[in-house]
Design an enzyme around this catalytic site. Structure first.
Site: not given
Ligand code: ARG
Length: 461
Positions: A286, A293
């Site tokens: 990832k 965000e």
């Protein structure tokens, strides 16, 4: 003096309960106003001297002690005592400790009610300038990036569906516009708030010859408030300030959302500098852009502050009420959040690259050139509504054939309209279309370059 540290406690039966001390204190929040409180007090004291309410020597002593206190607070030597409630009382108590009888004269013709109203305005004036500077830096990062992508075409989206081709620069510059309005709004807010409430006292002014114009001038205010009752209870400027922050947060959240989507492997439009990404504790592959965000997520705080501030004001009886002390929680939270988000956004914008290859490889998906084909037909004399229908049918045909508009042969095209001629191929294909926009402010390379030049001049490089 008795055990109590506060003169007004002479009115009360004894020491306040610990619960009260902890509950009413704002020192933990408003200590960051200390500079403004001290500057305001020096201005007030100088005016008192001018008005012969204190002597020149007393003013000098007060000023010297206040500056010492400022230094002590700045380098962490000052002992904050929450039983003193707030920064105003903490500083005044320290002043009295240093200067004795002289210090006791500072609060002449003043209440904490007009004092705090002045302090917040002074703080906000500076804070707005800081925020404006950060907005400008972010705008510059966008303009710089736009300069690299003035010719590169990407899909423009409406409803998050492919709509029409645009140059990447035009997309980036759309944010510069949003932040320009934020910059202007903040400036308007500053303009409106820059009046001095000092001399309004607790609610009714004073029987002493307080020279309000003088303190106003000394503190750089543009004028004095007209009505003392309004002056001590007005926090409209706090709502406006938070609203301005909230709209900055809104714009940042839209940027964040776009870029989170654009940097997915599904889109692959954008590579964000890994310094602004994080990984997963479980999934080794990832690379998440958590900062974006969080820019999106922290918007909630700012909206919360806006609603919080409005609600503090709602239904308050006329005059100062202690509810107003809660203003600072909201203005500080909104400003701190937006300030940090602006810094992070600037860094992300400066450190991101658009993946030209990936974008152009899929540019001819989604019939971005359909509107331009309809406009081509208009030029050939077809009414727009008919042209719209013709191209709609052509798109349906293409979908069945698995073809793009520009891949159709002239005979196939002419089956739908005899007005289509050989020159049609110059008017279709996403890259061609972007180069053909001619309206002012359009999203093609020509207008984007004009805008870049405008912003470079306006903002400086
Ligand atoms: N800490 C208060 C505030 O921030 C200052 C004013 C208090 N005034 C009063 N009369 N209790 O609003």
């Amino acid at each position: 003096m008795a055990k109590s540290k506060k003169s007004w406690e002479k009115r009360l039966a004894g020491e306040p309960d610990r619960l009260t001390v902890d509950f009413v204190e704002s020192l933990s929040v408003d200590r960051r106003l200390y500079k403004y409180d001290i500057v305001g007090s020096i201005g007030h004291a100088e005016m008192l001297a001018e008005q012969k309410l204190i002597t020149r020597a007393e003013f000098k002593e007060i000023k010297k002690a206040l500056l010492e206190i400022a230094e002590e607070i700045a380098d962490g030597r000052f002992k904050f005592d929450k039983t003193l409630e707030d920064i105003h009382m903490a500083i005044e108590a320290a002043l009295v400790k240093k200067t004795g009888e002289v210090g006791k004269k500072l609060h002449t013709g003043r209440s904490r009610n007009d004092q705090v109203a002045a302090d917040i305005r002074l703080w906000m004036r500076d804070e707005i300038e800081t925020l404006q500077a950060k907005v400008t830096l972010l705008q510059k990062a966008f303009v710089k990036s736009a300069g690299k992508y003035a010719e590169d075409v990407m899909p423009g989206y409406t409803h998050l569906q492919r709509a029409q081709p645009i140059v990447i620069a035009a997309y980036l510059l759309s944010f510069v516009e949003q932040f320009e309005r934020d910059f202007i709004r903040l400036g308007n807010c500053r303009e409106l708030l820059n009046i001095s409430p000092l001399g309004s006292g607790a609610i009714a002014g004073s029987t002493l010859a307080i020279d309000r114009e003088s303190t106003s001038r000394k503190l750089g205010f543009g004028g004095v408030s007209r009505n003392s009752i309004d002056a001590v209870s007005d926090r409209d400027f706090c709502v406006e300030f938070i609203f301005d922050c909230a709209l900055i947060a809104t714009h940042l959240s839209r940027l964040a959302e776009d870029w989170i989507i654009y940097s997915t492997s599904e889109f692959g439009f954008l590579s964000i500098d890994e310094r602004y990404c994080t990984s997963s504790s479980m999934m080794p592959q990832k690379r998440n852009c958590d900062v974006l965000e969080l820019i999106r997520g922290k918007t909630a705080r700012v909206y919360g502050s806006l609603l919080g501030m409005l609600t503090v004001l709602k239904g308050q009886p006329t005059g100062y009420n202690r509810d107003l002390q809660e203003d600072k929680v909201h203005i500080f939270a909104a400003s701190d959040t937006v300030s940090q988000s602006l810094d992070v956004a600037r860094a992300v914008v400066a450190g991101s690259r658009f993946n030209r290859k990936k974008i152009s490889a899929s540019l001819d998906e989604g019939f971005l050139d359909a509107t331009a084909l309809a406009e081509y037909l208009v030029v050939k004399g077809v009414a727009f509504r008919d042209a719209h229908g013709i191209v709609g049918s052509l798109v349906a045909y293409c979908e069945k054939q698995g073809k793009k508009l520009a891949e159709l042969g002239l005979d196939e095209l002419r089956r739908y309209s005899a007005s289509i001629k050989k020159d049609v191929y110059e008017s279709i294909g996403a890259a061609n279309v972007a180069g053909r926009y001619i309206t002012e402010g359009a999203a093609g390379p020509g207008e984007a370059k004009k805008q870049i030049a405008y912003w470079q001049k306006r903002l400086g490089r």
